[in-house]
Design a protein around this motif. Sequence first.
Motif, short mmCIF file in Angstrom:
data_model
loop_
_atom_site.label_atom_id
_atom_site.label_comp_id
_atom_site.label_asym_id
_atom_site.label_seq_id
_atom_site.Cartn_x
_atom_site.Cartn_y
_atom_site.Cartn_z
N ASP A 96 19.71 7.33 -48.54
CA ASP A 96 20.76 7.96 -47.73
C ASP A 96 20.83 9.48 -47.89
OD1 ASP A 96 21.49 5.44 -46.87
OD2 ASP A 96 22.90 5.17 -48.52
N GLY A 97 19.77 10.08 -48.46
CA GLY A 97 19.79 11.52 -48.68
C GLY A 97 19.01 12.28 -47.63
N LYS A 98 18.99 13.61 -47.77
CA LYS A 98 18.28 14.46 -46.84
C LYS A 98 17.20 15.26 -47.54
CE LYS A 98 21.85 14.99 -43.32
NZ LYS A 98 22.59 15.96 -42.48
N PHE A 99 16.81 14.81 -48.75
CA PHE A 99 15.77 15.48 -49.52
C PHE A 99 14.53 14.61 -49.47
CE2 PHE A 99 15.04 18.80 -52.80
CZ PHE A 99 13.75 18.43 -53.17
N CYS A 100 13.49 15.10 -48.82
CA CYS A 100 12.27 14.31 -48.60
C CYS A 100 11.07 15.00 -49.25
CB CYS A 100 12.03 14.14 -47.09
SG CYS A 100 10.50 13.29 -46.66
N ARG A 101 10.21 14.21 -49.84
CA ARG A 101 8.93 14.70 -50.35
C ARG A 101 7.83 14.04 -49.52
NH1 ARG A 101 12.41 14.06 -54.69
NH2 ARG A 101 12.46 15.79 -56.20
N ALA A 102 6.90 14.83 -48.99
CA ALA A 102 5.90 14.28 -48.08
C ALA A 102 4.51 14.80 -48.39
CB ALA A 102 6.27 14.62 -46.63
N GLY A 103 3.50 13.98 -48.07
CA GLY A 103 2.12 14.33 -48.34
C GLY A 103 1.63 13.65 -49.60
N LEU A 104 0.36 13.28 -49.62
CA LEU A 104 -0.16 12.47 -50.72
C LEU A 104 0.02 13.11 -52.08
CD1 LEU A 104 -1.72 9.84 -51.42
CD2 LEU A 104 -3.81 11.22 -51.37
N SER A 105 -0.43 14.35 -52.25
CA SER A 105 -0.37 14.97 -53.58
C SER A 105 1.06 15.14 -54.07
CB SER A 105 -1.08 16.33 -53.56
OG SER A 105 -2.46 16.16 -53.33
N VAL A 106 1.94 15.60 -53.18
CA VAL A 106 3.35 15.80 -53.57
C VAL A 106 3.98 14.47 -53.99
CG1 VAL A 106 5.64 16.33 -52.64
CG2 VAL A 106 3.75 17.90 -52.25
N ALA A 138 -1.95 22.83 -55.87
CA ALA A 138 -2.24 23.81 -54.82
C ALA A 138 -2.46 23.09 -53.48
CB ALA A 138 -3.48 24.62 -55.19
N CYS A 139 -1.99 23.69 -52.39
CA CYS A 139 -2.09 23.01 -51.10
C CYS A 139 -3.53 23.00 -50.60
CB CYS A 139 -1.16 23.65 -50.07
SG CYS A 139 -1.69 25.24 -49.45
N ALA A 140 -3.82 22.02 -49.76
CA ALA A 140 -5.19 21.79 -49.29
C ALA A 140 -5.74 22.95 -48.47
CB ALA A 140 -5.24 20.49 -48.47
N GLU A 141 -4.88 23.73 -47.86
CA GLU A 141 -5.36 24.83 -47.01
C GLU A 141 -6.00 25.94 -47.85
OE1 GLU A 141 -6.65 26.93 -44.06
OE2 GLU A 141 -5.77 24.95 -43.78
N VAL A 142 -5.53 26.13 -49.08
CA VAL A 142 -6.07 27.21 -49.92
C VAL A 142 -6.91 26.69 -51.07
CG1 VAL A 142 -4.22 28.81 -49.32
CG2 VAL A 142 -3.95 27.34 -51.31
N SER A 143 -6.81 25.41 -51.42
CA SER A 143 -7.57 24.84 -52.53
C SER A 143 -8.63 23.90 -51.98
CB SER A 143 -6.66 24.10 -53.50
OG SER A 143 -7.43 23.30 -54.40
N ILE A 494 12.62 19.40 -47.18
CA ILE A 494 11.33 18.70 -47.23
C ILE A 494 10.42 19.43 -48.21
CG2 ILE A 494 9.28 17.99 -45.94
CD1 ILE A 494 11.01 17.89 -43.42
N GLN A 495 10.05 18.74 -49.30
CA GLN A 495 9.05 19.29 -50.21
C GLN A 495 7.69 18.81 -49.72
OE1 GLN A 495 8.91 17.85 -54.24
NE2 GLN A 495 7.08 19.07 -54.66
N ALA A 496 6.91 19.74 -49.16
CA ALA A 496 5.62 19.36 -48.59
C ALA A 496 4.83 20.62 -48.28
CB ALA A 496 5.80 18.55 -47.30
N ASN A 497 3.52 20.46 -48.18
CA ASN A 497 2.70 21.52 -47.60
C ASN A 497 2.98 21.54 -46.09
OD1 ASN A 497 1.55 21.95 -50.13
ND2 ASN A 497 -0.05 20.43 -49.75
N LEU A 498 2.79 22.69 -45.47
CA LEU A 498 3.16 22.84 -44.07
C LEU A 498 2.49 21.83 -43.16
CD1 LEU A 498 3.22 26.71 -43.52
CD2 LEU A 498 5.04 25.21 -44.26
N ASP A 499 1.25 21.45 -43.49
CA ASP A 499 0.50 20.55 -42.63
C ASP A 499 1.13 19.16 -42.53
OD1 ASP A 499 -1.33 22.38 -41.90
OD2 ASP A 499 -2.88 21.79 -43.32
N TYR A 500 2.00 18.81 -43.46
CA TYR A 500 2.59 17.47 -43.45
C TYR A 500 3.91 17.42 -42.69
CZ TYR A 500 -0.95 15.81 -46.65
OH TYR A 500 -2.14 15.44 -47.19
#
Length: 630
Positions: A96-106, A138-143, A494-500
């Motif tokens: 019921d929250g609004k805090f989301c973590r998205a993307g495989l590594s995260v 590190a995010c996939a775009e730079v790593s 949303i805790q995520a890299n931008l691509d997600y």
Amino acid sequence: LRRKMKDSVAEEHLYLGFSHQYRDSIFPLHTSISLFLLSYCDCKFFKVFLVPTGENVDDQPVTKKLLGDLEVHLISRRQLPVVVQSCCLPAVVVKDGKFCRAGLSVVLRHIIQKTYEADPSKKDVLELLGFKKTCLKACAEVSQWTRLCEISIPLAVEGFLSASPEHCQTIPPDILQLERKLGEPVRVHNDDKIRRQKLQQQKAGAKAAVPVLGKEATEEGKTVEMHEQPLPSLELSIAFSKLLDQEVSDAINREAPHIRRTKTSDLPLLDHVFAEGLYFTLADIVLLPCIHQFLVSSKKQGKNLVNLPLISSWYQRVQKVPGVKKAAGKCNMELLQLPDLMSTPEEELQDLSSVPDELEEENEDSHFIGGPRPTMTKLMENGIEAKFSPHPCPNWTLDWSNLPSAVSPGEGKMSRDRALRKQQQLNNLVAVVTKLAKPGDVIVDFCSGGGHVGIVLAHMMPSCQVVLIENKELSLIRAKDRSDELGLNNISFIQANLDYFNGTFNIGVALHACGVATDMVIEHCIKARATFVISPCCYGFIQNTVKFKYPRSHQFKEILSYKEHMILCRFADQTAVQLPPERRLIGKQCMGLVDLDRARAAEERNYSVQVISMEPESCSPKNNMFVGIP
């Protein structure tokens, strides 16, 4: 005990994609990887949902044995929480929250941290995050490494499994890339000491021998045959001693005087034991389900893997890690044995040197000699100079003294002078956004950090929905705490890299998006046909990546080479107040030219873009601001 621990930890919902099941895996592979980690960690702190790609949930049954001992629920995409609907899966959200973590590594890193917080005795689980807890951070775009593990290998294996037989004759380039990575020398913290130990072992004529690996390692009752060149025992001893919580023998630790005097450049290099080097990490957890599926498919097709000796040895070695076979058994993964892999007729070795390294060819000029003047002159001769549009509302300011304290950036625990400059920066962005926004708009604060921009916007414009996107967990948690203190109900995190992030929105904002991140934000906004208000930063970190090549615009590409553009980027970072005025002026001009190139690129895609200087310019050395309207 587990029930007590579970009661003390807030339940979170984990949403995993589900397209189909094949052999002993659920696809997409990101889902199989997530389920494998949950089994390895013996983590029961998440309510797990499978989200079928089709609309009808009942049309896609799931074989129970592929889910281990987890209780898994099916849910349609339209039933997902709104914040999750804006994200690529996997995703985790507090109930019921609004805090989301998205993307495989995260998500995987969060599962590890959550498991350890609930049971601090599971130090082996925390060790999966590696030295300084940075594994796949590190995010996939730079790593390049994160991209290979998180995106390229899973997609390559999925493509390999779905391809027709005639298209499965060659090994995917990304698999060959991993083979090459496993053959590169290992760099680890304090490796000088370990390399001296290796030299001493070599001088003593020590023969390579596989160490005793504990009960699980010998449960098959036979020694694993090492093919190709066996790894020296020192690397294996160190790696498995850490896994089994054993001390490395004193004979290895003591160094002879002539060993201590040896130059570092003359020391032997270290070989890989696991994917990232000597130690078993989250990267191995991610790769195992993928490589397993690839090897099973290759075996069924009668392929010999003599041209993948390092991957084959790694796959066998990972099985000896305590807990891996048990977790694989829970997920119904029938791990193969090395002799089975090498028994088919010989094939020709593939030339690994022909495999391209995605980013190397563009970025070989990492060090530049010379100043920016020849490049600036070249642009001037073609009629291009840094020009700034007039500020639309230079004197506009928020009434900071009458705003709740939690709105002020001073709440982020910064000095008074810095808080004042941050307020001035926010005045500029908020002034423009409030002029552009309409009731009901969705505003996304990209690279939000502690939420300085997003929280002000949510407080000032209650009729708009504000979404904060940030990769750093602690920064976003601070933003969430400030939002809770203010009682904001028009904001999500949303805790995520931008691509997600794939949600729809009307306005994108970013204050000091670092390096390539500015171009990632612009690209997101253009794809959504959204207005953008962005202040760039860290020009010196700009470089070609998989998705972004520089210069950005056709106009600049016709005039400047990549190297010439990088010279502008390096000097654009030289605007600090401590520098001489003439140097700062050149830095400001270089900033203007780099941002003019970005503006021209957006204009080529039907945007109207202005490059503006913030008021007062002293609010930041990086005081440029884009306003782009589709």
